[in-house]
Design an enzyme around this catalytic site. Structure first.
Site, PDB file in Angstrom:
ATOM      1  N   LYS A   7     135.482  31.998 -80.912  1.00 53.95           N
ATOM      2  CA  LYS A   7     135.535  30.799 -81.752  1.00 53.95           C
ATOM      3  C   LYS A   7     136.043  31.139 -83.157  1.00 53.95           C
ATOM      4  O   LYS A   7     136.761  30.363 -83.782  1.00 53.95           O
ATOM      5  CB  LYS A   7     134.147  30.126 -81.839  1.00 53.95           C
ATOM      6  CG  LYS A   7     133.768  29.358 -80.598  1.00 53.95           C
ATOM      7  CD  LYS A   7     134.530  28.033 -80.492  1.00 53.95           C
ATOM      8  CE  LYS A   7     134.159  27.175 -79.304  1.00 53.95           C
ATOM      9  NZ  LYS A   7     134.520  27.670 -77.985  1.00 53.95           N
ATOM     10  N   LYS A  59     140.918  30.458 -68.275  1.00 53.74           N
ATOM     11  CA  LYS A  59     140.060  29.534 -67.519  1.00 53.74           C
ATOM     12  C   LYS A  59     140.412  28.083 -67.808  1.00 53.74           C
ATOM     13  O   LYS A  59     141.038  27.789 -68.835  1.00 53.74           O
ATOM     14  CB  LYS A  59     138.585  29.795 -67.844  1.00 53.74           C
ATOM     15  CG  LYS A  59     138.188  29.465 -69.268  1.00 53.74           C
ATOM     16  CD  LYS A  59     136.672  29.415 -69.431  1.00 53.74           C
ATOM     17  CE  LYS A  59     136.330  28.936 -70.829  1.00 53.74           C
ATOM     18  NZ  LYS A  59     134.935  28.635 -71.030  1.00 53.74           N
ATOM     19  N   LYS A  69     138.676  22.504 -71.807  1.00 49.65           N
ATOM     20  CA  LYS A  69     139.013  21.282 -72.538  1.00 49.65           C
ATOM     21  C   LYS A  69     139.952  21.544 -73.695  1.00 49.65           C
ATOM     22  O   LYS A  69     140.729  20.702 -74.092  1.00 49.65           O
ATOM     23  CB  LYS A  69     137.727  20.709 -73.170  1.00 49.65           C
ATOM     24  CG  LYS A  69     136.923  19.825 -72.274  1.00 49.65           C
ATOM     25  CD  LYS A  69     135.668  19.366 -72.985  1.00 49.65           C
ATOM     26  CE  LYS A  69     134.455  19.786 -72.183  1.00 49.65           C
ATOM     27  NZ  LYS A  69     133.213  19.099 -72.507  1.00 49.65           N
TER      28      LYS A  69
END
Ligand code: AMP
Ligand code: TRP
Length: 324
Positions: free
Chosen positions: A112, A192, A195
């Site tokens: 992140k 992967k 979203k």
């Protein structure tokens, strides 16, 4: 007493097939047998840039997705994390017994940080502590989530062990409930399904044309046979979930070198849509019945608050916050 199960999904848009196969399928499998709490973890949503004006709507969309896929409020409690303030209270208590250095080392935190270098906030570092509090608040023993969450579960167990050894036994050590879809790869052929990566996912609300278009764009190869490309592997993986009975036939064609990728893709796209169609129908029913959804939310929160407060009474007492 029945074992407790807890899981949550952030309110960052619609559910996709990764969420569905990795997390929701596990929730569905467990709701018949255990006391389950399934949450929209809105406090976790705001650790990355977000829009406050759409947050409430996004939360509701996840609740409606939960209901549409078949989570049944008669069998499980649906929760909105921020409406049960005991989550943040417990998270604060737990944060005082856990080293900062361990949190800084977590792969999810590092990812992140790299993704939002201008948004490296305390909440992001605190994320696994709040997640531990989510599950421990209900003394959850099983957590249906994808494999990407395993490092967070390790933190959770460490925190539970440390609390128990410092203050006395209160918490279990939660385990991840593994699903067959614990890792669903991206449609783009690397990484992967996520979203945050456009083109990588199929939403549960996508219509048949959208699904066909997305599946057709999965990168494959000009001829079949031999070592599979990552894109081809994705197609076969999804086939396992949505058209298992056809996998062997397509695989044989692949090995023979006779497979026409477009045939496989269209077959798969139709099978995915056939699976999602009834879910979309149920979704529409709940959208048309907002009062029922309001009641379900209210009921879930009130039941969860009672359970949460029970644990917090114990925690406050053990940690010395209750006078004689
Ligand atoms: P998120 O959308 O990151 O809040 O994830 C919600 C749940 O879906 C978590 O349990 C994740 O582990 C799971 N999940 C997300 N993406 C995938 C994926 N590509 N494969 C399997 N599980 C996933
Ligand atoms: N970290 C989880 C995710 O990104 C969401 C989450 C927050 C969660 N609290 C939780 C999952 C508690 C399971 C249990 O998907």
């Amino acid at each position: 007493m029945k074992k407790r199960v807890y899981s949550g999904i952030r309110a960052t848009g619609r559910l996709h097939l990764g969420n569905y196969l990795g997390a929701v399928k596990g929730m569905l499998a467990l709701q018949d047998e255990y006391e389950c709490i399934f949450s929209v973890v809105d406090l976790h949503t705001i650790t990355v840039p977000y829009d406050p004006s759409t947050l409430q709507n996004s939360i509701r969309e996840i609740i409606i997705d939960y209901l549409a896929v078949g989570l049944d409020p008669k069998k499980c409690h649906l929760e909105i994390q921020s409406k049960v303030p005991q989550h943040t209270e417990l998270a604060y208590f737990l944060s005082t017994i856990y080293p900062v250095s361990r949190l800084e080392d977590l792969p999810t935190y590092k990812d992140k940080k790299a993704q939002y270098p201008k948004y490296v906030n305390m909440g992001l570092l605190y994320y696994p502590v709040l997640m531990a509090a989510d599950v421990l608040l209900y003394k959850g023993e099983l957590v249906p989530v994808g494999i990407d969450q395993e490092p967070h579960l390790e933190v959770m167990r460490e925190i539970a062990r440390k609390f128990n050894s410092m203050f006395g036994p209160v918490f279990p050590q939660p385990q991840r409930f593994k699903t067959e879809g614990e890792y669903i790869p991206s449609l783009l052929g690397s990484g992967k399904m996520s979203k945050s990566v456009e083109g990588s996912y199929i939403n549960l609300t996508d219509n048949s044309e959208e699904i066909r278009k997305k599946i057709r764009s999965v990168p494959t190869a000009t001829t079949s046979g031999g070592e599979m490309t990552e894109g081809t592997k994705v197609l076969f993986k999804l086939l396992e979930f949505f058209a298992k009975d056809k996998t062997a036939q397509f695989m044989k064609e692949y090995d023979d070198g006779t497979l026409q990728f477009v045939k496989l893709k269209d077959y798969l796209a139709d099978a995915i849509f056939a699976h999602l169609k009834p879910i979309q129908g149920k979704r529409q029913e709940f959208l048309e019945n907002p009062k029922l959804v309001d009641e379900i939310i209210k009921d879930g929160i009130s039941k969860c608050t009672v359970m949460a407060e029970e644990t917090m009474r114990q925690v406050r007492q053990k940690m010395g916050f209750v006078g004689k």
